[in-house]
Design a protein around this motif. Structure first.
Motif, short mmCIF file in Angstrom:
data_model
loop_
_atom_site.label_atom_id
_atom_site.label_comp_id
_atom_site.label_asym_id
_atom_site.label_seq_id
_atom_site.Cartn_x
_atom_site.Cartn_y
_atom_site.Cartn_z
N SER A 19 0.80 -1.21 0.00
CA SER A 19 0.00 0.00 0.00
C SER A 19 0.84 1.26 0.00
N CYS A 20 2.15 1.13 -0.02
CA CYS A 20 3.02 2.29 -0.01
C CYS A 20 3.11 2.89 -1.41
N LYS A 21 3.03 4.21 -1.46
CA LYS A 21 3.21 4.89 -2.73
C LYS A 21 4.67 4.77 -3.14
N LYS A 22 4.92 4.50 -4.42
CA LYS A 22 6.29 4.30 -4.89
C LYS A 22 6.92 5.66 -5.15
N TYR A 23 7.79 6.09 -4.23
CA TYR A 23 8.41 7.40 -4.34
C TYR A 23 9.71 7.35 -5.13
N GLN A 106 -7.05 0.02 9.69
CA GLN A 106 -5.73 -0.51 9.33
C GLN A 106 -5.86 -1.99 8.97
N SER A 107 -6.61 -2.72 9.76
CA SER A 107 -6.81 -4.14 9.50
C SER A 107 -7.56 -4.36 8.20
N ILE A 108 -8.58 -3.54 7.96
CA ILE A 108 -9.35 -3.67 6.72
C ILE A 108 -8.46 -3.39 5.51
N ASN A 109 -7.56 -2.43 5.65
CA ASN A 109 -6.63 -2.13 4.55
C ASN A 109 -5.72 -3.32 4.29
N TYR A 110 -5.18 -3.93 5.34
CA TYR A 110 -4.37 -5.13 5.18
C TYR A 110 -5.15 -6.19 4.40
N ILE A 111 -6.40 -6.39 4.82
CA ILE A 111 -7.21 -7.45 4.23
C ILE A 111 -7.51 -7.15 2.76
N ASN A 112 -7.81 -5.89 2.46
CA ASN A 112 -8.10 -5.54 1.07
C ASN A 112 -6.90 -5.81 0.16
N ILE A 113 -5.70 -5.50 0.66
CA ILE A 113 -4.49 -5.78 -0.11
C ILE A 113 -4.32 -7.29 -0.27
N PHE A 114 -4.57 -8.00 0.82
CA PHE A 114 -4.43 -9.47 0.78
C PHE A 114 -5.40 -10.08 -0.23
N LEU A 115 -6.66 -9.65 -0.18
CA LEU A 115 -7.66 -10.20 -1.09
C LEU A 115 -7.36 -9.83 -2.54
N VAL A 155 -20.41 3.83 8.48
CA VAL A 155 -19.01 4.22 8.29
C VAL A 155 -18.66 4.08 6.81
N PRO A 156 -17.55 4.69 6.38
CA PRO A 156 -17.12 4.48 4.99
C PRO A 156 -16.83 3.01 4.71
N LEU A 157 -17.35 2.54 3.58
CA LEU A 157 -17.10 1.15 3.18
C LEU A 157 -15.92 1.14 2.21
N ARG A 158 -14.80 0.62 2.67
CA ARG A 158 -13.61 0.53 1.84
C ARG A 158 -13.34 -0.96 1.59
N ILE A 159 -13.64 -1.41 0.39
CA ILE A 159 -13.46 -2.83 0.07
C ILE A 159 -12.43 -3.03 -1.03
N GLU A 160 -11.73 -1.94 -1.40
CA GLU A 160 -10.61 -2.01 -2.31
C GLU A 160 -9.48 -1.19 -1.69
N PRO A 161 -8.24 -1.61 -1.84
CA PRO A 161 -7.14 -0.81 -1.30
C PRO A 161 -7.01 0.51 -2.05
N PRO A 162 -7.02 1.65 -1.35
CA PRO A 162 -6.89 2.93 -2.04
C PRO A 162 -5.49 3.11 -2.60
N THR A 164 -4.67 6.20 -4.12
CA THR A 164 -4.37 7.62 -4.01
C THR A 164 -5.06 8.18 -2.79
N VAL A 165 -4.66 9.36 -2.40
CA VAL A 165 -5.30 10.06 -1.28
C VAL A 165 -6.76 10.32 -1.61
N GLU A 166 -7.02 10.68 -2.85
CA GLU A 166 -8.39 11.00 -3.25
C GLU A 166 -9.33 9.80 -3.09
N GLU A 167 -8.80 8.60 -3.33
CA GLU A 167 -9.64 7.41 -3.19
C GLU A 167 -10.00 7.13 -1.74
N GLY A 168 -9.29 7.74 -0.80
CA GLY A 168 -9.63 7.60 0.61
C GLY A 168 -10.73 8.52 1.06
N GLN A 169 -11.13 9.46 0.20
CA GLN A 169 -12.23 10.38 0.51
C GLN A 169 -13.56 9.71 0.17
#
Length: 699
Positions: A19-23, A106-115, A155-162, A164-169
């Motif tokens: 999930s890290c942006k490639k700098y 944080q856990s949901i983000n881990y899971i979305n990346i895993f899935l 709450v916000p439903l995040r079922i895909e790993p964001p 960009t920052v915009e996708e977190g809005q």
């Protein structure tokens, strides 16, 4: 004992790489992309381990064990809280509320990346293992969302790993939409985990088919209740619970043994899913992971035993186990247990530990409560002195496990859902009665001891009498004496006697005999200072006799004491007997079970049966982090918590003996609760970062 769910922090870092942006244009040579990472089964297992680990974090374990229990009719915080969910005074900037939110997402983000990437393991890992891993991850995503929607509402439903920052809005979904997603995820998980059972794994910290089915029953009940009121979900809750009841091979055993096994890191067949804690490292420097028994057990602040060795990481030689004892039990819970209910003295500890600050033995003996003491008791399901010797030496944490789902809960959920769908059928009665049959003694036992002191009865605070129990055909009963003015319970007058039942025993076919100290006077008996004796005298107001306390040791002569004030003469009576007023009348009350007496009353209406279920869950599942949300889904949390003020102030006619003098902590929830603050505020951090989110009303 084999345990796969071990906290491995470095794995979290591996997952986060996805999930890290490639700098940098140049990718490091040691970088593992998700596609590269899931190439072997051990990598998949380690990734799952990281996803599980947050369930044992402070936010979702230690804090949760307080927030989900303390502001209810089960218990309250031991100390007054300035800003806390347990006092209904929290604010959007509360650190613990923020931590709950952040840990879940944080856990949901881990899971979305895993899935998103687990499919890359195809060809390297068997399809069955991929399916199981996907099932566990889907279930856990649903569970983390369940931990969010219960406390924050939609709450916000995040079922895909964001990416960009915009996708977190993201705007908040409605609570119903969140529940729908949870049920979708968990239902898919159940299909993927058909071959992963408790029997196949051999342990219960990992999600199994039965765990998914049981938690789905719970989720559906919450979706069916307030505030969502999606009542069609009651039928689904019934169906999911019935699946567990049909296929899960267990029966209800000894109630106390469940928690003894949890404390000793053993698996109990009734526990379907649990938070597992363990230790590692040399004995002097254990790595203990769990708060169980520390925050929700009997306070023990003494540091007994050897001094802490240098570099021992806070390890103490405390034979009883250190415990903060953050929660106290509401008197209403203690008084709601009926005679014969074996759960009471396990759920509500009938003892406490004296506070001492010494660094050497002996370990202080536990101090038992008088039966009349209904305030100041601690939860007793998890008792640190029952842990293994190494675990007990940990000052703050232990290896004790915590059940997230028990079979008794499944039975009660089925009964509730069945009642809603079909009314109080025989199937609903059978389910609740299985729980009740285990709860109530099938053997006659000592229920209580009533002591009637005369006006003149005087016991010395420095000479607490020994109380013995004999006869009655039974065994195991243990009593303790209390004298007003020293170790007295609330409401006991100075120098008056009270007797508590410490152990109720069993098989008392008739009333046993209670003997105060040396009992009736007898000639030729050696008496010690502090002994009490009784001279039978039916002419006294209670018809028992005269009470004497021995002030000079000696062997009694053939002449009994006859003085009705002052002391007898040693030359006449041998020992010196001080007149202490009239002897008290002691009455034993037994619990005598009738055939099928544990069964719930037949012929109840649908609302009456629901009330019985609510009460049974209260008694069976206390301090297992279910009560707050149960009260909320039944839409009675505000009324229930507000009603507790009458108990605290002693104005509830049902409990005339209950009075917590000046206990501000006990009354805080009642004073502050309202319809808005039963839902937590959206954290300040989320408000600042997500410009599309809207705060909950009242904050």
């Amino acid at each position: 004992m084999k345990r796969y769910i071990i906290l491995m922090i470095f794995i979290c870092n591996l997952i986060l790489l996805g999930s890290c942006k490639k700098y940098l244009d140049q990718q490091p040579v040691d970088y593992l992309s998700p596609g590269q990472f899931y190439s072997e089964k051990w990598q998949v297992d380690y990734a799952l381990t990281a996803i599980y680990s947050n369930l044992r974090s402070s936010a979702l374990a230690e804090n949760y064990m307080i927030f989900a229990n303390a502001p209810t009719d089960e218990g309250y915080r031991r100390d007054q809280q300035a800003s806390s969910p347990t006092a209904f005074t929290t604010i959007p900037g509360n650190g613990q509320v923020n931590s709950h939110w952040n840990t879940c997402y944080q856990s949901i983000n881990y899971i979305n990346i895993f899935l998103k990437n687990i499919g890359n393991a195809s060809g390297s890992v068997s399809q069955e293992d991929i399916n199981k891993a996907r099932g566990e991850a889907l279930f856990l995503r649903g569970y983390y969302y369940f931990m969010l929607v219960q406390w924050f509402g939609g709450v916000p439903l995040r079922i895909e790993p964001p990416l960009t920052v915009e996708e977190g809005q993201i705007e908040r979904a409605s609570a119903k939409q969140v529940y729908d997603q949870i049920i979708t995820d968990m239902t898919e998980a159940e299909g993927l985990l058909q071959n992963q059972t408790r029997a196949s794994l051999g342990y219960t910290e990992r999600v199994t088919r039965e765990a998914v089915q049981g938690i789905l029953a719970r989720v559906c009940l919450h979706a069916a209740g307030a505030p969502v009121n999606d009542v069609a979900r009651y039928a689904e809750a019934r169906a999911w619970a019935l699946k567990v009841m049909t296929n899960y091979p267990t029966t209800l055993g000894n109630f106390s043994q469940i928690f003894i096994d949890e404390a000793q890191n053993r698996y109990n067949s009734e526990v379907i899913w649990e938070l597992g804690y363990m230790y590692s490292g040399p004995d002097a420097n254990q790595n203990m992971g769990g708060p169980v028994g520390n925050v929700n057990g009997v306070k023990m602040s003494s540091e007994i035993g050897q001094a802490v060795p240098v570099g021992a990481n806070g390890v103490y030689a405390i034979d009883t186990g250190f415990a903060l004892g953050n929660m106290l039990v509401h008197a209403r819970l203690y008084k709601t247990y009926l005679p014969g209910d074996l759960r009471r003295n396990r759920t509500v500890a009938n003892y406490h530990w004296p506070t001492v600050t010494v660094s050497a033995s002996p370990v202080p003996a536990r101090t038992y409560f008088d039966d009349k003491v209904v305030w100041g008791r601690y939860p007793g399901k998890w008792r640190r002195q029952e842990e293994g010797p190494i675990s007990r030496r940990q000052r703050g944490n232990s290896e004790s496990n915590f059940p997230l789902l028990r079979y008794a809960d499944v039975l009660l959920m089925f009964a509730e859902a069945e009642n809603y769908v079909n009314g109080p059928t025989s199937a609903a009665y059978n389910a609740i009665n299985l729980v009740r049959k285990r709860a109530y003694s099938t053997s006659p036992m000592v229920e209580s001891i009533t002591v009637e002191n005369a006006t003149s009865t005087t016991f010395n605070t420095g000479a607490i009498p020994l109380i013995t129990l004999s006869g009655g055909g039974g065994a195991g009963g243990v009593l303790r004496a209390f004298v007003g003015g020293t170790n007295e319970p609330t409401g006991l007058l100075p120098n008056k006697l009270s007797i508590a039942v410490v152990e109720q025993g069993m098989n008392y076919t008739s009333n046993p005999v209670v003997t105060i100290s040396r009992g009736n006077w007898a000639a030729g008996r050696a008496y010690a200072i502090g002994d009490y004796v009784i001279m039978p005298d039916p002419s006294t107001s209670l018809g028992i006799g005269r009470l004497y306390r021995v002030t000079t040791a000696g062997t009694s002569t053939a002449v009994p004491p006859t003085n009705t004030f002052g002391s007898s003469t040693a030359a006449t009576t041998g020992a010196v007997f001080l007149y202490s007023g009239e002897a008290p009348r002691v009455t034993v009350t037994r619990f005598i079970p009738a055939p099928n007496s544990s069964d719930l009353q037949s012929g109840l209406s649908k609302p009456q049966f629901l009330a019985a279920i609510q009460n049974e869950r209260y008694l069976e599942l206390a301090f297992e982090c279910l009560r707050y949300q149960d009260l909320k889904r039944w839409d009675i949390i505000v009324a229930t918590v507000r009603s507790l003020i009458s108990d605290v102030l002693g104005s509830n006619a049902t409990y005339p003996s209950i009075y917590a003098t000046g206990d501000v902590a006990a009354r805080q929830p009642s004073d502050n609760i309202n319809e808005q603050n039963i839902i937590w505020p959206i954290p300040t951090s989320e408000i600042n970062l997500n410009k599309k989110i809207v705060q909950n009303p009242g904050y």
